[in-house]
Structure formats: structure tokens, C-alpha cells
Design a protein around this motif. Structure first.
Motif, PDB file in Angstrom:
ATOM      1  N   VAL A  14     -19.956  -5.289  75.261  1.00  0.00           N
ATOM      2  CA  VAL A  14     -18.640  -5.325  74.631  1.00  0.00           C
ATOM      3  C   VAL A  14     -18.158  -6.764  74.661  1.00  0.00           C
ATOM      4  CG1 VAL A  14     -16.250  -4.567  74.758  1.00  0.00           C
ATOM      5  CG2 VAL A  14     -18.093  -2.952  75.227  1.00  0.00           C
ATOM      6  N   VAL A  15     -17.921  -7.335  73.486  1.00  0.00           N
ATOM      7  CA  VAL A  15     -17.482  -8.727  73.380  1.00  0.00           C
ATOM      8  C   VAL A  15     -15.994  -8.816  73.659  1.00  0.00           C
ATOM      9  CG1 VAL A  15     -17.302 -10.732  71.847  1.00  0.00           C
ATOM     10  CG2 VAL A  15     -19.297  -9.210  71.691  1.00  0.00           C
ATOM     11  N   ILE A  16     -15.237  -7.983  72.990  1.00  0.00           N
ATOM     12  CA  ILE A  16     -13.778  -7.989  73.169  1.00  0.00           C
ATOM     13  C   ILE A  16     -13.209  -6.643  72.758  1.00  0.00           C
ATOM     14  CG2 ILE A  16     -13.273  -8.910  70.887  1.00  0.00           C
ATOM     15  CD1 ILE A  16     -11.117 -10.606  72.180  1.00  0.00           C
ATOM     16  N   VAL A  38     -20.855  -4.731  65.935  1.00  0.00           N
ATOM     17  CA  VAL A  38     -20.208  -3.564  65.346  1.00  0.00           C
ATOM     18  C   VAL A  38     -18.833  -3.381  65.970  1.00  0.00           C
ATOM     19  CG1 VAL A  38     -22.374  -2.375  64.848  1.00  0.00           C
ATOM     20  CG2 VAL A  38     -21.239  -1.984  67.022  1.00  0.00           C
ATOM     21  N   VAL A  39     -17.946  -2.748  65.230  1.00  0.00           N
ATOM     22  CA  VAL A  39     -16.635  -2.393  65.766  1.00  0.00           C
ATOM     23  C   VAL A  39     -16.712  -0.937  66.184  1.00  0.00           C
ATOM     24  CG1 VAL A  39     -14.186  -2.125  65.271  1.00  0.00           C
ATOM     25  CG2 VAL A  39     -15.447  -4.080  64.352  1.00  0.00           C
ATOM     26  N   ASP A  40     -16.489  -0.701  67.467  1.00  0.00           N
ATOM     27  CA  ASP A  40     -16.580   0.628  68.064  1.00  0.00           C
ATOM     28  C   ASP A  40     -15.156   1.130  68.311  1.00  0.00           C
ATOM     29  OD1 ASP A  40     -16.936   2.838  69.678  1.00  0.00           O
ATOM     30  OD2 ASP A  40     -18.390   1.872  70.991  1.00  0.00           O
ATOM     31  N   LEU A  73     -15.126  -4.920  69.772  1.00  0.00           N
ATOM     32  CA  LEU A  73     -16.227  -5.611  69.128  1.00  0.00           C
ATOM     33  C   LEU A  73     -17.400  -5.555  70.091  1.00  0.00           C
ATOM     34  CD1 LEU A  73     -17.426  -7.315  66.852  1.00  0.00           C
ATOM     35  CD2 LEU A  73     -16.524  -9.346  68.020  1.00  0.00           C
ATOM     36  N   ARG A  74     -18.488  -4.942  69.646  1.00  0.00           N
ATOM     37  CA  ARG A  74     -19.655  -4.725  70.495  1.00  0.00           C
ATOM     38  C   ARG A  74     -20.881  -5.377  69.880  1.00  0.00           C
ATOM     39  NH1 ARG A  74     -20.605   0.910  70.240  1.00  0.00           N
ATOM     40  NH2 ARG A  74     -22.432   0.470  68.986  1.00  0.00           N
ATOM     41  N   CYS A  75     -21.757  -5.883  70.733  1.00  0.00           N
ATOM     42  CA  CYS A  75     -23.017  -6.479  70.320  1.00  0.00           C
ATOM     43  C   CYS A  75     -24.144  -5.540  70.728  1.00  0.00           C
ATOM     44  CB  CYS A  75     -23.186  -7.842  71.002  1.00  0.00           C
ATOM     45  SG  CYS A  75     -24.757  -8.640  70.655  1.00  0.00           S
TER      46      CYS A  75
END
Length: 76
Positions: A74-76, A52-54, A62-64
Motif C-alpha cells: 500500500v503506497v498511500i 491500482v486504486v483499492d 493506492l496499491r502496488c
């Protein structure tokens, strides 16, 4: 520099500059996603996480998330 790739997402699309000076190109994104999937699998969960985009902090992250095991990263 023109976008070299588009990442499709429910809140997107997001354009990436492959080889961008900030190091956030496709190769870097692939590595981050691979590490995120590995970290989730290392918890022993075999379910599929959601990405999801938070925007809560005023910047797009970009979060998983995995509803099955509670994994959040948090991916990036």
C-alpha cells in the motif's frame, strides 16, 4: 485551495493539493512511490509492477502489485 496537480490513473483522475496541510502533496507522493519502487527492486524482481486504486476497505488506497514476484504494497 485549488488543486495544483492531477495524478492520472485508470480509476482517476485524482487531484492533489501541493503543499497541503495534511502533508500529502506531490513531494510526499514522489517519495512514497520512490520507496515503493526501491522495495520492489530489493526483492530482485526486474518486472514492472502495476499500481491500482483499492476501495475494498471503504477508502481509496493506492496499491502496488507485481504479478511476477507477488510483491504487494500500500503506497498511500
Amino acid at each position: 485551495m485549488a488543486p495544483r496537480a492531477v495524478v492520472a490513473a485508470p480509476a482517476g483522475p485524482y487531484h492533489l493539493l501541493d503543499g497541503a496541510l495534511d502533508g500529502l502533496g506531490l513531494g510526499h507522493l514522489r517519495d512514497l512511490l520512490a520507496r515503493t519502487f526501491e522495495a520492489h527492486a530489493d526483492r530482485g524482481c526486474d518486472k514492472r509492477p502495476a499500481f491500482v486504486v483499492d476501495r475494498e476497505l471503504g477508502v481509496a488506497l493506492l496499491r502496488c502489485d507485481c504479478a511476477a514476484c507477488g510483491f504487494r504494497h500500500v503506497v498511500i
